[in-house]
Design a protein around this motif. Structure first.
Motif, PDB file in Angstrom:
ATOM      1  N   ALA A 547      73.805  49.863   5.727  1.00  0.00           N
ATOM      2  CA  ALA A 547      75.009  49.183   6.217  1.00  0.00           C
ATOM      3  C   ALA A 547      75.028  49.164   7.746  1.00  0.00           C
ATOM      4  O   ALA A 547      75.417  48.161   8.367  1.00  0.00           O
ATOM      5  N   PHE A 548      74.601  50.260   8.356  1.00  0.00           N
ATOM      6  CA  PHE A 548      74.533  50.315   9.816  1.00  0.00           C
ATOM      7  C   PHE A 548      73.594  49.233  10.360  1.00  0.00           C
ATOM      8  O   PHE A 548      73.932  48.504  11.297  1.00  0.00           O
ATOM      9  N   VAL A 549      72.416  49.112   9.749  1.00  0.00           N
ATOM     10  CA  VAL A 549      71.442  48.116  10.212  1.00  0.00           C
ATOM     11  C   VAL A 549      71.993  46.704  10.037  1.00  0.00           C
ATOM     12  O   VAL A 549      71.850  45.845  10.924  1.00  0.00           O
ATOM     13  N   LEU A 550      72.635  46.452   8.915  1.00  0.00           N
ATOM     14  CA  LEU A 550      73.173  45.118   8.654  1.00  0.00           C
ATOM     15  C   LEU A 550      74.272  44.753   9.653  1.00  0.00           C
ATOM     16  O   LEU A 550      74.292  43.643  10.202  1.00  0.00           O
ATOM     17  N   LEU A 551      75.169  45.679   9.916  1.00  0.00           N
ATOM     18  CA  LEU A 551      76.242  45.411  10.871  1.00  0.00           C
ATOM     19  C   LEU A 551      75.703  45.304  12.295  1.00  0.00           C
ATOM     20  O   LEU A 551      76.227  44.536  13.118  1.00  0.00           O
ATOM     21  N   LEU A 552      74.684  46.078  12.579  1.00  0.00           N
ATOM     22  CA  LEU A 552      74.050  45.998  13.900  1.00  0.00           C
ATOM     23  C   LEU A 552      73.501  44.596  14.141  1.00  0.00           C
ATOM     24  O   LEU A 552      73.695  44.006  15.210  1.00  0.00           O
ATOM     25  N   ALA A 553      72.820  44.049  13.128  1.00  0.00           N
ATOM     26  CA  ALA A 553      72.254  42.704  13.268  1.00  0.00           C
ATOM     27  C   ALA A 553      73.334  41.635  13.256  1.00  0.00           C
ATOM     28  O   ALA A 553      73.194  40.598  13.902  1.00  0.00           O
ATOM     29  N   THR A 554      74.417  41.881  12.555  1.00  0.00           N
ATOM     30  CA  THR A 554      75.477  40.882  12.450  1.00  0.00           C
ATOM     31  C   THR A 554      76.282  40.759  13.731  1.00  0.00           C
ATOM     32  O   THR A 554      76.550  39.652  14.216  1.00  0.00           O
ATOM     33  N   PHE A 555      76.663  41.889  14.319  1.00  0.00           N
ATOM     34  CA  PHE A 555      77.560  41.865  15.470  1.00  0.00           C
ATOM     35  C   PHE A 555      76.880  42.201  16.790  1.00  0.00           C
ATOM     36  O   PHE A 555      77.545  42.246  17.824  1.00  0.00           O
ATOM     37  N   ARG A 556      75.561  42.438  16.743  1.00  0.00           N
ATOM     38  CA  ARG A 556      74.805  42.694  17.972  1.00  0.00           C
ATOM     39  C   ARG A 556      75.468  43.787  18.805  1.00  0.00           C
ATOM     40  O   ARG A 556      75.647  43.671  20.012  1.00  0.00           O
ATOM     41  N   SER A 557      75.807  44.869  18.131  1.00  0.00           N
ATOM     42  CA  SER A 557      76.476  45.995  18.781  1.00  0.00           C
ATOM     43  C   SER A 557      76.123  47.260  18.029  1.00  0.00           C
ATOM     44  O   SER A 557      76.024  47.255  16.791  1.00  0.00           O
ATOM     45  N   ILE A 558      75.944  48.344  18.766  1.00  0.00           N
ATOM     46  CA  ILE A 558      75.682  49.626  18.122  1.00  0.00           C
ATOM     47  C   ILE A 558      76.977  50.392  17.862  1.00  0.00           C
ATOM     48  O   ILE A 558      77.038  51.291  17.035  1.00  0.00           O
ATOM     49  N   VAL A 559      78.040  49.996  18.570  1.00  0.00           N
ATOM     50  CA  VAL A 559      79.331  50.680  18.436  1.00  0.00           C
ATOM     51  C   VAL A 559      80.078  50.204  17.195  1.00  0.00           C
ATOM     52  O   VAL A 559      80.682  51.008  16.470  1.00  0.00           O
ATOM     53  N   TYR A 710      78.623  46.964  22.998  1.00  0.00           N
ATOM     54  CA  TYR A 710      77.444  47.534  23.658  1.00  0.00           C
ATOM     55  C   TYR A 710      76.226  47.482  22.743  1.00  0.00           C
ATOM     56  O   TYR A 710      76.255  47.922  21.598  1.00  0.00           O
ATOM     57  N   MET A 711      75.149  46.941  23.281  1.00  0.00           N
ATOM     58  CA  MET A 711      73.884  46.867  22.550  1.00  0.00           C
ATOM     59  C   MET A 711      72.769  47.329  23.480  1.00  0.00           C
ATOM     60  O   MET A 711      72.490  46.676  24.498  1.00  0.00           O
ATOM     61  N   PRO A 712      72.126  48.465  23.204  1.00  0.00           N
ATOM     62  CA  PRO A 712      71.049  48.942  24.074  1.00  0.00           C
ATOM     63  C   PRO A 712      69.924  47.906  24.163  1.00  0.00           C
ATOM     64  O   PRO A 712      69.613  47.213  23.197  1.00  0.00           O
ATOM     65  N   THR A 713      69.319  47.818  25.307  1.00  0.00           N
ATOM     66  CA  THR A 713      68.244  46.836  25.504  1.00  0.00           C
ATOM     67  C   THR A 713      67.061  47.097  24.575  1.00  0.00           C
ATOM     68  O   THR A 713      66.373  46.154  24.167  1.00  0.00           O
ATOM     69  N   TRP A 714      66.818  48.365  24.219  1.00  0.00           N
ATOM     70  CA  TRP A 714      65.680  48.669  23.361  1.00  0.00           C
ATOM     71  C   TRP A 714      65.898  48.245  21.910  1.00  0.00           C
ATOM     72  O   TRP A 714      64.991  48.339  21.081  1.00  0.00           O
ATOM     73  N   LEU A 715      67.121  47.734  21.595  1.00  0.00           N
ATOM     74  CA  LEU A 715      67.386  47.221  20.257  1.00  0.00           C
ATOM     75  C   LEU A 715      67.488  45.698  20.217  1.00  0.00           C
ATOM     76  O   LEU A 715      67.895  45.121  19.206  1.00  0.00           O
TER      77      LEU A 715
END
Length: 738
Positions: A547-559, A710-715
């Motif tokens: 779920a974390f990975v999916l939301l990360l890709a959806t909203f381009r945010s780690i927070v 916030y989205m780290p550049t390394w992601l």
């Protein structure tokens, strides 16, 4: 429209080829239903349901060609007579004679033919037990038990001085089946009308309200057919899974259609032409439905990790119905809307049909939001503290598999069961010691079994009569040993531990070339609970991680995914705590109409986690998609949060009301297992749609401000699943302030 995302392209294709989309869906649904009805379903074996040592014991029985029979007990009691009185003896003889005439009765055991009653006469002499097995497959015994019950009832009519009552697995399953079918049919009849009524209030038009219901119900019917087909590849528990398919399918199917339809109407009210409005709804709410559906599928897949056929069955069923509902919402709904156009508003309801297209913001949630955003810290402390307090009872959760104690206490068979336990402790729920050896009849194995019986009786936690059945090839024996307690309480667990850890190692454990394992109700519950404790962390890790990975890709945010997971866990924890508070105590018995068994159904915590986490993400993705859309359109985070929640509050509220209503209906059956499921899901959705989405989400996002994005550049390499048609990208890896 070259920048359309997947859902937008699906919506556009469906609108342009509405006949293919609509009739393709109808053909698929009908074929699935017909195929499922024709081939039927394959019910899982007992050994596939069990866990640990209990499963090992059942597999040993299968290797020996043995099937644990459906054992029934006829309890005879009299305050006036004891078992030696001629009237009592005559009644026992009448029971035995009556049973002997039944074609489906075998292995009758009467206390009159055993020395001292063979343990089938109570210590006070006023109770006696006649035992027998139902001939044939124990899984089909419930269908054969009615004539036997009627015959035993006939004995009672002719013997007024002695109470004659029957209880056992087959009779219990028969009564459970009658009760469940009656209550479930009532729930089914209420689900669609109530859902339609709520949607009429949301849309004010019969056509618009009927579309989500019809789409959801067709997805349910198709999924039931598909699940029947799946059981031929991987056997499942059809009765419980079919109930879950209906429960989840109606709730999710209506929600997905509601999100889509409300956005299309909002775009039309803003002045868009029909086709652009439809494509816009597809690329925004449709994509949110896609992401939500994938999240639910991920959560459901977590049940496979449990390594138990019950969860595998439910995982297949729920994943099928969620997938069907998602596909239908992304294809059939835009096809129908493209064809109907403004006719979707036909059949308007007086006083409800006005201004239902208007994109009005919720006044109530606007009032709440103003105060939450003004004092976010206070809101988080109060709302978060309330949910933490609600979750505290979770620490005292006790789980058990369903048994006689889960049946409604007004049923006569439950009263008989309690009387049987009082007169003959352990008789209804014996421990089954399964022994495997080259030759069970050999002198050394027979001596070991004899020592086992003597040592077990000497503990004071196990009782006579102990019965033994041997396979035709003399390689497997099933020894039934009555144990203390009611099958799932502390006394039963202590007896099981003594049997496994002390008695068996000191007796059969000293006999060469002998293997043994213990099964039965107590062992089954214990082993199942132990397996769930071992598997739960892995299920949590799988669901939360994906779920974390999916939301990360959806909203381009780690927070965003981190806060989403924390909020959803808080919601699930509060639901768990309230479930314990309600069902492990007796204060709510009169309110909800149940008898507390001081436990939660063993499979419910894991099932609730994956379902609740998946369903809560529906609202989260839908709301956050709108917030991100507004923020990418140039608004500040605070303003985007305020407007986004105001604009989606009406839809989320309607969706939540429908879900809670459907779940509440399934909380009305008298079976405590279904009641716990319905009440637990209803409470969780209510908490999620109000406290979480209306208070904690906006307060948290207000405090975090631009850190939300916030989205780290390394992601940066993570693929984008953004739900918008267009996006205004900002530099990543740093905080942007407006």
């Amino acid at each position: 429209m070259s920048g359309l995302n997947f859902a937008g392209r699906a919506g556009r294709w469906s609108a342009e080829h509405w006949r293919k989309a609509l009739f393709g869906w109808l053909v698929f649904a009908v074929l699935a239903m017909v195929a499922g009805s024709v081939v039927g379903h394959v019910q899982m074996k007992d050994s596939e349901v069990a866990s640990g040592e209990a499963a090992t014991a059942l597999r040993m029985l299968e290797r020996g060609g043995m099937v644990q029979p459906a054992t029934e007990n006829v309890l005879l009691q009299s305050r006036r007579y004891d078992a030696s009185d001629p009237a009592f003896v005559a009644t026992i003889a009448s029971v035995v004679q009556t049973l002997a005439l039944q074609p489906n009765v075998t292995n009758i055991q009467s206390p009159m033919f055993k020395q001292g009653g063979g343990g089938q006469i109570s210590h006070d002499g006023h109770s006696a037990l006649v035992r027998f097995d139902v001939r044939g497959d124990p899984n089909k015994a419930a269908s054969k038990i009615k004539p036997i019950l009627d015959a035993v009832a006939g004995v009672q009519l002719g013997n007024r001085g002695v109470s004659v009552r029957e209880v056992g697995n087959a009779s219990a399953n028969y009564e459970i089946g009658k009760t469940f079918n009656k209550d479930f049919a009532s729930a089914e009849r209420l689900t669609i009308p109530l859902t339609l009524l709520i949607l009429l209030g949301a849309f004010g038009a019969l056509v618009a309200a009927g579309l989500p219901v019809l789409l959801a119900f067709s997805a349910v019917l198709a999924s039931l057919g598909l699940f029947s087909l799946v059981t031929h590849v991987s056997s499942g528990d059809y009765p419980s899974t079919s109930a879950v398919i209906l429960l989840i399918g109606m709730a999710v199917g209506v929600d997905y259609s509601l999100f889509y339809l409300r956005r299309e109407r909002e775009e039309r009210s803003a002045g868009e032409e029909p086709r652009p409005a439809l494509i816009r709804a597809a690329s925004t709410s449709g994509q949110a439905v896609l992401i939500s559906g994938i999240t639910v599928l991920i959560a459901m897949a977590g049940m496979f990790i449990a390594s138990n056929k019950i969860f595998t069955s439910m995982a297949f069923g729920t994943m099928l119905v969620v997938f069907c509902a998602m596909v239908g919402s992304l294809t059939v709904l835009p096809a129908v809307l493209a064809r109907l156009g403004d006719r979707v508003d036909r059949g308007h309801i007086p006083f409800l049909g006005r201004n239902k297209r208007a994109a009005a913001e919720s006044r109530f949630w606007g009032y709440v939001l103003d105060r939450v955003l003004r004092r976010p810290v206070v809101s988080i402390v109060l709302a978060g503290g309330l949910l933490v307090a609600a979750a505290v009872p979770l620490l005292g959760m006790h789980t058990k598999l369903p048994s006689f104690t889960d049946m409604p206490r007004e049923l006569p068979i439950v009263q008989t069961y309690k009387a049987l336990i009082t007169a003959f402790p352990g008789a209804p729920t014996p421990a089954d010691v399964v022994v495997e050896a080259p030759n069970i009849r050999s002198a050394r194995v027979a001596a070991g079994i004899r020592r086992l019986e003597l040592r077990a009786a000497a503990t004071g936690r196990m009782f006579t009569p102990m019965t033994m059945t041997v396979s035709n090839d003399n390689t497997v024996a099933d020894i039934q040993i009555p144990i203390a307690g009611n099958g799932d309480d502390g006394a039963s667990l202590a007896a099981l531990a003594t049997l496994r850890n002390v008695v068996l190692p000191d007796t059969l454990g000293r006999v060469r070339d002998v293997q043994y394992a213990v099964t039965g109700e107590t062992a089954g519950t214990h082993d199942f609970n132990q397996q769930m404790k071992a598997r739960m962390p892995w299920v949590f890790a799988f669901v939360l991680g994906l779920a974390f990975v999916l939301l990360l890709a959806t909203f381009r945010s780690i927070v965003i995914p981190l806060t989403a997971i924390v909020l959803n866990l808080l919601s699930v924890g509060a639901a768990y705590g309230l479930l314990v508070l309600i069902f492990q105590h007796d204060w709510a018995e009169a309110v909800l109409g149940f008898t507390s068994n001081r436990a939660i159904t063993s499979w419910l915590p894991m099932f609730l986690f994956v379902v609740l986490f998946g369903l809560s993400m529906d609202y989260h993705v839908f709301i956050l998609s709108r917030i991100k859309e507004l923020r990418d359109g140039g608004l500040s985070t605070e303003e985007a949060v305020s407007r986004g929640i105001r604009r989606t509050a009406g839809t989320v509220t309607s969706a939540a009301i429908i879900m809670v209503a459907v779940f509440a209906i399934f909380g009305t059956p008298r079976m405590i297992m279904m009641k716990q499921l319905g009440v637990g899901l209803g409470l969780a959705v209510l908490i999620d749609a109000t406290v979480i989405r209306g208070v904690l989400l906006p307060a948290t996002m207000k405090l975090l401000g631009e850190w939300n994005w916030y989205m780290p550049t390394w992601l940066e390499w993570v693929p984008s699943l953004t739900p918008e048609t267009r996006e205004a990208r900002r530099p990543r890896g740093r905080i942007v302030t407006n």
